[in-house]
Motif scaffolding. Structure first.
Motif, PDB file in Angstrom:
ATOM      1  N   MET B   1       0.854  -1.187   0.000  1.00 27.55           N
ATOM      2  CA  MET B   1       0.000   0.000   0.000  1.00 27.55           C
ATOM      3  C   MET B   1       0.878   1.220   0.000  1.00 27.55           C
ATOM      4  O   MET B   1       1.603   1.482   0.944  1.00 27.55           O
ATOM      5  CB  MET B   1      -0.887  -0.023   1.248  1.00 27.55           C
ATOM      6  CG  MET B   1      -2.035   0.918   1.146  1.00 27.55           C
ATOM      7  SD  MET B   1      -3.228   0.634   2.471  1.00 27.55           S
ATOM      8  CE  MET B   1      -2.371   1.456   3.807  1.00 27.55           C
ATOM      9  N   THR B   2       0.829   1.964  -1.048  1.00 26.50           N
ATOM     10  CA  THR B   2       1.735   3.095  -1.116  1.00 26.50           C
ATOM     11  C   THR B   2       1.040   4.413  -0.881  1.00 26.50           C
ATOM     12  O   THR B   2       1.687   5.424  -0.693  1.00 26.50           O
ATOM     13  CB  THR B   2       2.423   3.131  -2.481  1.00 26.50           C
ATOM     14  OG1 THR B   2       1.556   2.532  -3.403  1.00 26.50           O
ATOM     15  CG2 THR B   2       3.737   2.423  -2.446  1.00 26.50           C
ATOM     16  N   GLU B   3      -0.288   4.408  -0.907  1.00 21.58           N
ATOM     17  CA  GLU B   3      -0.952   5.688  -0.686  1.00 21.58           C
ATOM     18  C   GLU B   3      -0.795   6.080   0.777  1.00 21.58           C
ATOM     19  O   GLU B   3      -0.725   5.223   1.641  1.00 21.58           O
ATOM     20  CB  GLU B   3      -2.428   5.629  -1.073  1.00 21.58           C
ATOM     21  CG  GLU B   3      -3.305   4.818  -0.163  1.00 21.58           C
ATOM     22  CD  GLU B   3      -3.329   3.358  -0.568  1.00 21.58           C
ATOM     23  OE1 GLU B   3      -2.572   2.978  -1.481  1.00 21.58           O
ATOM     24  OE2 GLU B   3      -4.074   2.605   0.048  1.00 21.58           O
ATOM     25  N   PRO B   4      -0.730   7.388   1.028  1.00 24.02           N
ATOM     26  CA  PRO B   4      -0.596   7.827   2.408  1.00 24.02           C
ATOM     27  C   PRO B   4      -1.751   7.274   3.231  1.00 24.02           C
ATOM     28  O   PRO B   4      -2.868   7.181   2.743  1.00 24.02           O
ATOM     29  CB  PRO B   4      -0.700   9.340   2.310  1.00 24.02           C
ATOM     30  CG  PRO B   4      -0.418   9.669   0.901  1.00 24.02           C
ATOM     31  CD  PRO B   4      -0.811   8.485   0.097  1.00 24.02           C
ATOM     32  N   SER B   5      -1.472   6.924   4.466  1.00 22.68           N
ATOM     33  CA  SER B   5      -2.508   6.249   5.225  1.00 22.68           C
ATOM     34  C   SER B   5      -3.510   7.181   5.867  1.00 22.68           C
ATOM     35  O   SER B   5      -4.367   6.734   6.580  1.00 22.68           O
ATOM     36  CB  SER B   5      -1.900   5.383   6.305  1.00 22.68           C
ATOM     37  OG  SER B   5      -1.438   4.223   5.711  1.00 22.68           O
ATOM     38  N   ALA B   8      -6.603   6.028   5.517  1.00 23.88           N
ATOM     39  CA  ALA B   8      -7.082   4.903   6.320  1.00 23.88           C
ATOM     40  C   ALA B   8      -8.484   5.100   6.898  1.00 23.88           C
ATOM     41  O   ALA B   8      -9.298   4.200   6.817  1.00 23.88           O
ATOM     42  CB  ALA B   8      -6.098   4.598   7.439  1.00 23.88           C
ATOM     43  N   VAL B  19      -4.674  -5.141   4.353  1.00 22.74           N
ATOM     44  CA  VAL B  19      -3.745  -4.664   5.365  1.00 22.74           C
ATOM     45  C   VAL B  19      -3.659  -5.647   6.520  1.00 22.74           C
ATOM     46  O   VAL B  19      -2.606  -5.886   7.082  1.00 22.74           O
ATOM     47  CB  VAL B  19      -4.200  -3.302   5.922  1.00 22.74           C
ATOM     48  CG1 VAL B  19      -3.103  -2.706   6.789  1.00 22.74           C
ATOM     49  CG2 VAL B  19      -4.554  -2.367   4.789  1.00 22.74           C
ATOM     50  N   GLU B 209      -6.093   3.090  -7.811  1.00 27.00           N
ATOM     51  CA  GLU B 209      -4.674   2.782  -7.685  1.00 27.00           C
ATOM     52  C   GLU B 209      -4.411   1.298  -7.956  1.00 27.00           C
ATOM     53  O   GLU B 209      -3.415   0.924  -8.541  1.00 27.00           O
ATOM     54  CB  GLU B 209      -4.268   3.092  -6.246  1.00 27.00           C
ATOM     55  CG  GLU B 209      -3.253   4.179  -6.081  1.00 27.00           C
ATOM     56  CD  GLU B 209      -1.916   3.756  -6.601  1.00 27.00           C
ATOM     57  OE1 GLU B 209      -1.307   2.905  -5.955  1.00 27.00           O
ATOM     58  OE2 GLU B 209      -1.496   4.273  -7.654  1.00 27.00           O
ATOM     59  N   ARG B 210      -5.332   0.457  -7.471  1.00 28.91           N
ATOM     60  CA  ARG B 210      -5.153  -0.994  -7.593  1.00 28.91           C
ATOM     61  C   ARG B 210      -5.774  -1.527  -8.864  1.00 28.91           C
ATOM     62  O   ARG B 210      -5.842  -2.726  -9.073  1.00 28.91           O
ATOM     63  CB  ARG B 210      -5.820  -1.700  -6.415  1.00 28.91           C
ATOM     64  CG  ARG B 210      -5.354  -1.190  -5.088  1.00 28.91           C
ATOM     65  CD  ARG B 210      -5.901  -2.069  -3.987  1.00 28.91           C
ATOM     66  NE  ARG B 210      -5.478  -1.512  -2.699  1.00 28.91           N
ATOM     67  CZ  ARG B 210      -6.280  -1.362  -1.667  1.00 28.91           C
ATOM     68  NH1 ARG B 210      -7.530  -1.750  -1.748  1.00 28.91           N
ATOM     69  NH2 ARG B 210      -5.846  -0.844  -0.546  1.00 28.91           N
TER      70      ARG B 210
END
Lengths: 274, 318
Positions: B1-5, B8, B19, B209-210
């Protein structure tokens, strides 16, 4: 995961998409820019541009209620963040390490407060404060009640962020510590917590930002002498727009900018569990 | 997971999410009420005392009556809910049902408009080169974290009679020149979409993104046109993000009180304003409690529906 296609020609990269995206960004930033621009506008009334001035900011320095509101906002955000970070982290840790009755139930409902509209939370807190007053428990409307309210909406956010990080930790590290004779506390203190600290810091920043962003919960739980910046802005807007409000609001915009950039920086450095 | 969390919160962590399926959680959950109570006790108690119990308290209070001085007294009654449905002491009055319907309409319209604006943006974001992506994403997130009240009242400035935007809109025939474009539905919707847009963009972006673009290529190779490719190859992959975003917009938008308060004018009341009135100036807490309980019921219904459809998707996945 390499599903990204570098040389695709179709879909969402052409000029119609780009124009659309530009429009959306403009739309998102128009309110912020309007407030920032107006805070430097020399006009006393109306929004017609008359000339550049920093007068309204200088005037803020002599505006006692405004300064008090800034102070109150910072106290509220700091104290509530401190409490919520502690409680939220501890909740996340407990959930990820022990099995106990009600655990799954708590875990499932962790995100419910995130979805519930803030006005319902606020009205509930109003009831809680009134009940506490009735029972003579000393939770008066004002700063204490506001802190309680902010902590209540911050805890789930902190817990969710820290929980995600905990789930990505390598369990063998903790096992190793325990095998070498560390107690539970020593393991937590010297192994888990250091690994967790980027997430805890990010969660704290997030909680602080949430507190600055809040108006509704404060509005319902405030009391005499506990005016925060958003409450002051709301009251002034109700009386009519003025350049001082724009200057005050610009401070909040600036704070959000700084905090968001800090969050971004914090997240870019530590590799997020993937 | 590269997006900032910070995404979340938008993508609540569940046991089924990628996750959590990693090594961490599924390891040694130790049995132990003692240590767990020590660690979780206070936060759980806090949430019970200041979140769950007050909401339950509201539900109980909604069956009480309002005394002459605004106090909460017996007798127990259904009266508050009857009033909510329009059956007041003076016969049928559609005011409250209309407010209820208006709030749901506002929630739905905001969700739809946010979806339309967010979809292209999210897909565009997902296809940016990494370096630019972080920056573009941060640009979406900054307004998201800026005080809601400030972003809302700013529309009073933007829609005031002598603002450039108002003049531009006047020139193309929207509104009367010399008059502001607020208060009214238009102003409320504009500000709502602006305020809630990031809530929609972020979850859709996470899904985009995915996204597996090879499916799109395959669809195109098999002769699908752009629309068909979007409809059958892109949209199904975005659905979880769209669902999450819609819930995140719809629920708070329906209960919104600041935006109508500042941009709606006195005649345009919504659920949030009504709630504030009962707990503020009108001091009719039992009726306010009934309003809150009804709103909460609607929210829980929406959440349950979402949980169910998410579960169904989970089971259908190969």
């Amino acid at each position: 995961m390499n599903t990204r296609h570098p040389r695709t020609r179709h879909g969402f990269t052409g000029w119609p998409a780009q124009w659309w995206v530009m429009g959306v960004y403009l739309f998102l930033y128009a309110p912020l820019l309007a407030v920032l621009v107006q805070s430097f506008n020399a006009a006393r009334f109306g929004t017609e541009w008359v000339g550049f001035t920093t007068h309204w900011y200088r005037q803020l320095l002599h505006n006692q209620p405004a300064l008090q509101a800034v102070l109150n906002t910072l106290i509220l955000a700091s104290v509530s963040t401190l409490i919520a970070t502690f409680l939220g982290t501890s909740l996340a840790y407990g959930l990820s390490r022990w099995r106990f009755p009600g655990r799954d139930w708590i875990e499932r409902s962790l995100s419910v407060p995130v979805f519930v509209p803030d006005i319902l939370l606020a009205v509930g807190l109003l009831l809680a404060v009134a009940t506490a007053q009735e029972l003579g428990l000393g939770l008066e409307p004002g700063m204490p009640a506001m802190i309680v309210g902010h902590v209540t909406f911050q805890i789930p956010f902190v817990a969710i962020v820290v929980r995600a990080r905990l789930a990505g930790l390598d369990p063998t590290l903790e096992e190793a510590a325990r095998d070498l004779g560390a107690t539970s506390w020593q393991t937590f203190r010297h192994v888990t917590l250091p690994l967790l600290s980027p997430a805890v810091a990010a969660a704290a920043l997030l909680a602080f930002t949430l507190s600055l962003d809040d108006f509704v919960v404060s509005f319902f739980t405030t009391g005499p002498g506990a005016t925060t910046l958003p409450i002051l802005i709301h009251a002034s807007v109700k009386r009519g727009l003025s350049p001082e409000i724009h200057a005050l609001s610009s401070l909040l915009i600036l704070a959000a900018l700084v905090l968001t950039l800090a969050l971004t920086a914090l997240y870019r450095k530590p590799p997020i569990p993937s | 997971m590269t997006e900032p969390s910070y995404v979340a919160p938008c993508a609540p962590v569940s046991r089924g999410s990628p996750v959590c399926d990693r090594k961490g959680t599924d390891t040694p959950l130790r049995q132990g009420l003692g240590p767990a109570a020590l660690v979780c006790g206070v936060p759980v108690l806090w949430m019970l005392l200041f979140f769950l119990f007050p909401l339950l308290g509201l539900a109980v209070m909604s069956f009480f009556s309002r005394g002459p001085d605004g106090e909460v007294t017996p007798p127990l009654t259904w009266e508050n809910y009857r009033r909510l449905l329009g059956f007041g002491e003076l016969g049928f009055d559609p005011f409250y049902p209309v407010v209820l319907g208006r709030s749901l309409l506002l929630g739905a319209a905001t969700t739809l408009l946010c979806l339309l604006s967010a979809l292209p943006l999210a897909l565009w974001l997902a296809r940016l080169p990494r370096r630019w992506q972080l920056m573009a994403l941060t640009l979406v997130v900054i307004p998201f974290w800026t005080n809601f009240l400030v972003r809302t009242y700013a529309w009073q400035v933007l829609l005031s009679p002598d603002s450039p935007l108002t003049r531009l809109l006047n020139a193309v025939g929207i509104g009367q020149s010399g008059a502001g474009l607020y208060p009214g539905w238009g102003a409320v919707l504009t500000a709502m979409v602006c305020d809630f847009l990031p809530f929609m963009v972020l979850p859709i972006y996470v899904a985009a993104e995915r996204l597996n673009w090879t499916l799109v290529e395959a669809a195109m190779d098999l002769g699908a046109n752009r629309w068909q490719a979007f409809r059958h190859a892109v949209w199904p992959q975005l659905r979880p993000g769209v669902a999450a975003g819609s819930i995140l917009v719809f629920l708070p938008a329906t209960g919104q009180f600041v935006v109508p308060d500042l941009l709606g004018g006195a005649k345009l009341a919504f659920l949030g304003n009504l709630l504030q009135q009962q707990f503020g100036p009108s001091r009719d807490w039992p009726f306010g409690a009934a309003l809150a309980t009804a709103t909460l019921g609607l929210m829980l219904l929406a959440l349950a529906w979402r949980a169910r459809s998410a579960a169904r998707q989970e089971t259908h996945r190969p």
